[in-house]
Design a protein around this motif. Structure first.
Motif, PDB file in Angstrom:
ATOM      1  N   UNK A 276      62.153  50.196  35.986  1.00  0.00           N
ATOM      2  CA  UNK A 276      61.615  48.849  35.820  1.00  0.00           C
ATOM      3  C   UNK A 276      62.721  47.847  35.511  1.00  0.00           C
ATOM      4  N   UNK A 277      62.352  46.559  35.580  1.00  0.00           N
ATOM      5  CA  UNK A 277      63.243  45.489  35.148  1.00  0.00           C
ATOM      6  C   UNK A 277      63.201  45.390  33.623  1.00  0.00           C
ATOM      7  N   UNK A 278      63.995  44.465  33.085  1.00  0.00           N
ATOM      8  CA  UNK A 278      64.045  44.286  31.633  1.00  0.00           C
ATOM      9  C   UNK A 278      62.682  43.900  31.061  1.00  0.00           C
ATOM     10  N   UNK A 279      61.860  43.225  31.890  1.00  0.00           N
ATOM     11  CA  UNK A 279      60.549  42.803  31.396  1.00  0.00           C
ATOM     12  C   UNK A 279      59.464  43.852  31.619  1.00  0.00           C
ATOM     13  N   UNK A 280      59.849  45.025  32.111  1.00  0.00           N
ATOM     14  CA  UNK A 280      58.902  46.103  32.313  1.00  0.00           C
ATOM     15  C   UNK A 280      58.286  46.162  33.703  1.00  0.00           C
ATOM     16  N   UNK A 281      58.646  45.235  34.586  1.00  0.00           N
ATOM     17  CA  UNK A 281      58.087  45.222  35.936  1.00  0.00           C
ATOM     18  C   UNK A 281      58.641  46.374  36.770  1.00  0.00           C
ATOM     19  N   UNK A 282      57.767  47.172  37.332  1.00  0.00           N
ATOM     20  CA  UNK A 282      58.195  48.289  38.166  1.00  0.00           C
ATOM     21  C   UNK A 282      58.542  47.781  39.572  1.00  0.00           C
ATOM     22  N   UNK A 283      59.485  48.473  40.248  1.00  0.00           N
ATOM     23  CA  UNK A 283      59.924  47.960  41.545  1.00  0.00           C
ATOM     24  C   UNK A 283      60.063  49.015  42.630  1.00  0.00           C
ATOM     25  N   UNK A 284      59.980  50.297  42.339  1.00  0.00           N
ATOM     26  CA  UNK A 284      60.291  51.313  43.329  1.00  0.00           C
ATOM     27  C   UNK A 284      59.306  51.357  44.501  1.00  0.00           C
ATOM     28  N   UNK A 285      58.053  50.973  44.285  1.00  0.00           N
ATOM     29  CA  UNK A 285      57.085  51.002  45.383  1.00  0.00           C
ATOM     30  C   UNK A 285      57.456  50.015  46.489  1.00  0.00           C
ATOM     31  N   UNK A 286      58.267  49.004  46.157  1.00  0.00           N
ATOM     32  CA  UNK A 286      58.718  48.059  47.175  1.00  0.00           C
ATOM     33  C   UNK A 286      59.656  48.721  48.183  1.00  0.00           C
ATOM     34  N   UNK A 287      60.299  49.812  47.760  1.00  0.00           N
ATOM     35  CA  UNK A 287      61.327  50.434  48.580  1.00  0.00           C
ATOM     36  C   UNK A 287      60.883  51.733  49.244  1.00  0.00           C
ATOM     37  N   UNK A 288      59.913  52.427  48.640  1.00  0.00           N
ATOM     38  CA  UNK A 288      59.517  53.719  49.188  1.00  0.00           C
ATOM     39  C   UNK A 288      58.128  54.065  48.665  1.00  0.00           C
TER      40      UNK A 288
END
Length: 560
Positions: A276-288
């Motif tokens: 996640x980012x510093x604010x807790x936002x997850x991001x891996x689903x954007x890539x795979x």
């Protein structure tokens, strides 16, 4: 069975040791080979530093093998092929996975303390975890310090065996080619770091188990000894190398000024941790679509992309939503390390960055672990077996060490007994060189190499970056060659000499691959080729040395 012997030759006052098999490297591959050979012959194991100080010790995750009835070898094969980006050689994958359970059973027999759990019926079984790229739970582990448990167990076993002789604090300099048998070596020149002089080890069989070359990069999870020694030595001796462009960057190393090399095992994500980012936002689903359980190359690029997009120093790995007792039980070493740095992973996310972790390419071998040289073997990370392809799947590395150590041992044993070659070996001559008075040159070259490799040949590459790197490598090679010709060898000089060779091989392979695949991502060639093949480099006659001890393969070496 011969005994190990040492003698002082009258012609050169050089110390010469003799054994049946010389094993260069004291990690999982080298020690496993030594143990499998020890009942049949005399073995010398060369350790560049303390015998514990290698990449094996720092491996956290575990070793993959099919132990679950719901799992299958076919599934393990399929997962490995998928992770390898279309470049794994399927026969090598099947060869390894079919022998995985026997390899683990051998380690269990020696007492490696893999974690266990009780079933609902009260029976004890091995606790299996799951990591990125795996479709099943198939990772045997010893908490989060599997490598350390494995290293300790193997060390205890070799320490008590009368036919295994450990030479600690010895650098291998070069293999010694035979003058009478083409394609053979008669031993190796080695540098005694304690006594600071060069010695000879004569042996009819030699095994390279020196690990990879991730120290060529500025940021790495590897220990200091990972300087590509075996790859460079084999190349100078005339062996082919393959797929050197595929350098695995582990996606999650701890980001902290006091813990630059500390690895955060992929098993955290296998047990539910998310990026996640510093604010807790997850991001891996954007890539795979596999999200946080995507293979390492995908995750490393995603983290690198998000860091550059946001101008952030790191991303975060969060497992704090799991019960604290679960975290401490399964990841005690990571918990303690982070706590010592003021990070409580049961309450807050872990700051992480990618770091160079594993060399998927290396010295080409067959299924007996034999190189292009008839009596020289390569095992573990130093080797290219075809198993890893364009990206190594988690927990297949220690497995490869044990499987191919077994194969090499069986092949060597089938050729025993064999008489040691008695041909004369040129003495190491330091009469024309002096002690260095400019050690700062080595340090400057060392830092320059690792920095531009990180900047130009890292996670994301371009043609221009690769060209810049090659120009600087060529200049460094000239300076190192001149330095090597005038001064006595030292640990830093020998490692720098090998690292610049490994750097050249990496860049040459990267320049040859006109596509993006697995761990090699080139912005100028973003698409994948329809029919990919391994990148194979073969030394030209003037690149492979005819006389050891010389950086440029000439008989005018100041040391000979």
């Amino acid at each position: 069975m011969k005994s190990v012997s040492s003698s002082l030759t009258s012609t050169s006052n050089a110390i010469e040791h003799r054994c049946d098999v010389l094993v260069i490297g004291s990690g999982a591959a080298g020690l496993s080979l030594a143990l499998k050979l020890a009942e049949h012959c005399q073995v010398i194991v060369l350790s560049k530093s303390d015998r514990n100080e290698g990449s094996t010790r720092y491996a956290q995750g575990g070793i993959a093998a099919v132990f679950d009835e719901q799992d299958s070898i076919d599934a393990h094969v399929k997962d490995t092929l998928n992770a390898g980006g279309g470049l794994c050689e399927e026969p090598a994958v099947r060869f390894t996975t079919e022998r995985a359970k026997d390899a683990l059973s051998w380690l269990i027999g020696y007492g490696v303390p893999f974690d266990t759990e009780k079933t609902e019926s009260g029976e004890k079984r091995f606790h299996l975890t799951r990591e990125g790229g795996h479709s099943h739970r198939r990772i045997l582990h010893a908490a989060d310090a599997t490598g350390e448990a494995l290293q300790i167990t193997l060390n205890d076993a070799v320490s008590t065996h009368p036919n295994i002789h450990i030479f600690e604090r010895y650098n291998a300099i070069d293999l010694i080619p035979s003058k009478t048998q083409k394609g053979h070596c008669v031993g190796a020149y080695v540098w005694n770091r304690t006594q600071e002089h060069v010695e000879v080890i004569r042996a009819p069989f030699i095994a390279l188990a020196t690990g990879g070359g991730s120290k060529v990069y500025q940021y790495t999870s590897n220990p200091d000894v990972s300087s590509g020694d075996g790859i460079a030595m084999a190349w100078r001796a005339g062996c082919r190398v393959a797929n050197m462009e595929f350098n695995q960057f582990h996606p999650t190393c701890l980001f902290h000024p006091q813990a630059r090399n500390f690895l955060i095992t992929e098993a955290l994500r296998g047990e539910g941790a998310f990026l996640c980012h510093a604010d807790g936002t997850r991001f891996m689903k954007k890539f795979d679509e596999r999200g946080d359980l995507a293979p390492r190359d995908v995750v490393a690029r995603a983290i690198d992309y998000e860091m550059k997009r946001l101008g952030a120093d790191c991303m975060y790995l969060d497992i704090s939503h799991k019960p604290a007792d679960f975290i401490v039980k399964h990841f005690p070493n990571i918990y303690r390390k982070c706590r010592s740095l003021g990070i409580d992973i049961t309450r807050e996310p872990i700051p992480v960055v990618p770091a160079a972790h594993y060399s998927c390419g290396g010295v080409m071998t067959d299924f007996n672990a034999k190189t292009d040289l008839e009596n020289v073997y390569a095992i573990g990370e130093v080797a290219y077996t075809g198993l890893h392809g364009a990206n190594r799947m988690a927990s297949n590395s220690l497995l490869e060490c044990i499987v191919f150590a077994t194969a090499a041992a069986e092949h060597i044993i089938s050729k025993l007994p064999i008489a040691s070659c008695e041909e004369p070996i040129l003495p190491w001559d330091e009469s024309q060189v002096s002690d260095s008075d400019e050690e700062v040159i080595i340090q400057h070259n060392w830092h320059e190499l690792r920095l531009f490799m990180w900047d130009y040949v890292g996670i994301v590459r371009t043609n221009k970056r690769l060209e810049r790197a090659m120009r600087r490598i060529q200049l460094l090679e000239q300076e190192i060659n001149e330095y090597y010709s005038h001064f006595r060898v030292s640990n830093n000089l020998l490692e720098l000499r090998n690292l610049v060779t490994v750097a050249e091989l990496i860049v040459r392979c990267a320049m040859a691959r006109k596509e993006s695949r697995g761990l090699h991502f080139n912005l100028d060639h973003p698409e994948q080729l329809a029919n990919p093949v391994p990148t194979i480099l073969a030394p030209e006659p003037n690149e492979s040395q005819s006389v050891p001890g010389s950086l440029n393969a000439t008989s005018s070496s100041p040391h000979l």
